[in-house]
Design a protein around this motif. Structure first.
Motif, PDB file in Angstrom:
ATOM      1  N   GLU A  35       0.823  -1.210   0.000  1.00  0.00           N
ATOM      2  CA  GLU A  35       0.000   0.000   0.000  1.00  0.00           C
ATOM      3  C   GLU A  35       0.859   1.262   0.000  1.00  0.00           C
ATOM      4  O   GLU A  35       0.519   2.247  -0.644  1.00  0.00           O
ATOM      5  CB  GLU A  35      -0.962  -0.012   1.188  1.00  0.00           C
ATOM      6  CG  GLU A  35      -1.979  -1.121   1.050  1.00  0.00           C
ATOM      7  CD  GLU A  35      -3.347  -0.762   1.572  1.00  0.00           C
ATOM      8  OE1 GLU A  35      -3.628   0.438   1.765  1.00  0.00           O
ATOM      9  OE2 GLU A  35      -4.130  -1.693   1.772  1.00  0.00           O
ATOM     10  N   ILE A  36       1.978   1.225   0.716  1.00  0.00           N
ATOM     11  CA  ILE A  36       2.893   2.371   0.715  1.00  0.00           C
ATOM     12  C   ILE A  36       3.465   2.565  -0.690  1.00  0.00           C
ATOM     13  O   ILE A  36       3.534   3.681  -1.195  1.00  0.00           O
ATOM     14  CB  ILE A  36       4.038   2.171   1.738  1.00  0.00           C
ATOM     15  CG1 ILE A  36       3.500   2.096   3.157  1.00  0.00           C
ATOM     16  CG2 ILE A  36       5.108   3.241   1.596  1.00  0.00           C
ATOM     17  CD1 ILE A  36       3.026   3.399   3.734  1.00  0.00           C
ATOM     18  N   LYS A  37       3.847   1.458  -1.332  1.00  0.00           N
ATOM     19  CA  LYS A  37       4.395   1.545  -2.692  1.00  0.00           C
ATOM     20  C   LYS A  37       3.349   1.987  -3.706  1.00  0.00           C
ATOM     21  O   LYS A  37       3.690   2.611  -4.701  1.00  0.00           O
ATOM     22  CB  LYS A  37       5.020   0.213  -3.104  1.00  0.00           C
ATOM     23  CG  LYS A  37       6.330  -0.036  -2.417  1.00  0.00           C
ATOM     24  CD  LYS A  37       7.038  -1.251  -2.981  1.00  0.00           C
ATOM     25  CE  LYS A  37       8.365  -1.396  -2.254  1.00  0.00           C
ATOM     26  NZ  LYS A  37       9.274  -2.286  -2.912  1.00  0.00           N
ATOM     27  N   ALA A  38       2.083   1.669  -3.462  1.00  0.00           N
ATOM     28  CA  ALA A  38       1.022   2.116  -4.369  1.00  0.00           C
ATOM     29  C   ALA A  38       0.890   3.643  -4.300  1.00  0.00           C
ATOM     30  O   ALA A  38       0.644   4.288  -5.313  1.00  0.00           O
ATOM     31  CB  ALA A  38      -0.299   1.455  -4.005  1.00  0.00           C
ATOM     32  N   GLU A  39       1.043   4.210  -3.089  1.00  0.00           N
ATOM     33  CA  GLU A  39       0.980   5.668  -2.950  1.00  0.00           C
ATOM     34  C   GLU A  39       2.254   6.341  -3.416  1.00  0.00           C
ATOM     35  O   GLU A  39       2.217   7.437  -3.952  1.00  0.00           O
ATOM     36  CB  GLU A  39       0.720   6.042  -1.489  1.00  0.00           C
ATOM     37  CG  GLU A  39      -0.717   5.856  -1.070  1.00  0.00           C
ATOM     38  CD  GLU A  39      -0.978   6.428   0.308  1.00  0.00           C
ATOM     39  OE1 GLU A  39      -0.416   7.493   0.640  1.00  0.00           O
ATOM     40  OE2 GLU A  39      -1.747   5.799   1.046  1.00  0.00           O
ATOM     41  N   ASP A  40       3.411   5.700  -3.162  1.00  0.00           N
ATOM     42  CA  ASP A  40       4.707   6.270  -3.530  1.00  0.00           C
ATOM     43  C   ASP A  40       5.554   5.172  -4.161  1.00  0.00           C
ATOM     44  O   ASP A  40       6.256   4.452  -3.465  1.00  0.00           O
ATOM     45  CB  ASP A  40       5.402   6.837  -2.288  1.00  0.00           C
ATOM     46  CG  ASP A  40       6.771   7.414  -2.603  1.00  0.00           C
ATOM     47  OD1 ASP A  40       7.078   7.635  -3.796  1.00  0.00           O
ATOM     48  OD2 ASP A  40       7.548   7.632  -1.659  1.00  0.00           O
ATOM     49  N   PRO A  41       5.500   5.043  -5.487  1.00  0.00           N
ATOM     50  CA  PRO A  41       6.242   3.974  -6.154  1.00  0.00           C
ATOM     51  C   PRO A  41       7.762   4.042  -5.947  1.00  0.00           C
ATOM     52  O   PRO A  41       8.445   3.033  -6.044  1.00  0.00           O
ATOM     53  CB  PRO A  41       5.908   4.158  -7.639  1.00  0.00           C
ATOM     54  CG  PRO A  41       4.679   4.992  -7.658  1.00  0.00           C
ATOM     55  CD  PRO A  41       4.703   5.822  -6.426  1.00  0.00           C
ATOM     56  N   ASN A  42       8.298   5.210  -5.618  1.00  0.00           N
ATOM     57  CA  ASN A  42       9.739   5.357  -5.436  1.00  0.00           C
ATOM     58  C   ASN A  42      10.183   5.256  -3.981  1.00  0.00           C
ATOM     59  O   ASN A  42      11.287   5.658  -3.643  1.00  0.00           O
ATOM     60  CB  ASN A  42      10.194   6.699  -6.003  1.00  0.00           C
ATOM     61  CG  ASN A  42       9.978   6.766  -7.498  1.00  0.00           C
ATOM     62  OD1 ASN A  42      10.124   5.772  -8.197  1.00  0.00           O
ATOM     63  ND2 ASN A  42       9.592   7.924  -7.988  1.00  0.00           N
ATOM     64  N   THR A  43       9.328   4.738  -3.122  1.00  0.00           N
ATOM     65  CA  THR A  43       9.667   4.651  -1.706  1.00  0.00           C
ATOM     66  C   THR A  43      10.885   3.751  -1.480  1.00  0.00           C
ATOM     67  O   THR A  43      11.106   2.797  -2.223  1.00  0.00           O
ATOM     68  CB  THR A  43       8.482   4.142  -0.864  1.00  0.00           C
ATOM     69  OG1 THR A  43       8.844   4.237   0.509  1.00  0.00           O
ATOM     70  CG2 THR A  43       8.145   2.694  -1.175  1.00  0.00           C
TER      71      THR A  43
END
Length: 91
Positions: free
Chosen positions: A22-30
């Motif tokens: 879910e974090i990667k869905a919001e920020d793909p470059n995390t």
């Protein structure tokens, strides 16, 4: 019908892997990885619940922690203030 009890919303509990998704869905470059999240949970900075083999965390608390000044400034993770304490449940 007049309800006197406030409505409670369910927390968005996720496994560590689903939280990372879910974090990667919001920020793909995390740069946040599952192992770093595991360290945050073990240190007590992010409260968690064991459910069988899985560890569940509140996604909203994780996002709030990642957005906090303490995390942004690179300070060491501190245990959550109310984690592990008994709290009265209002009826």
């Amino acid at each position: 019908m007049n309800e006197q009890h406030p409505k409670h919303t369910l927390p968005r509990m996720r496994t560590l892997a689903k939280a990372i998704e879910e974090i990667k869905a919001e920020d793909p470059n995390t740069a946040l990885m599952q192992n770093q999240l595991r360290v945050l949970v073990k240190s007590g900075a992010i409260p968690s619940v064991s459910a069988g083999r899985h560890t569940l965390i509140n996604l909203d608390l994780l996002i709030a922690y990642l957005a906090s000044d303490a995390y942004q400034n690179g300070n060491a993770a501190q245990p959550a203030p109310e984690y592990g304490k008994l709290r009265r449940i209002e009826e």
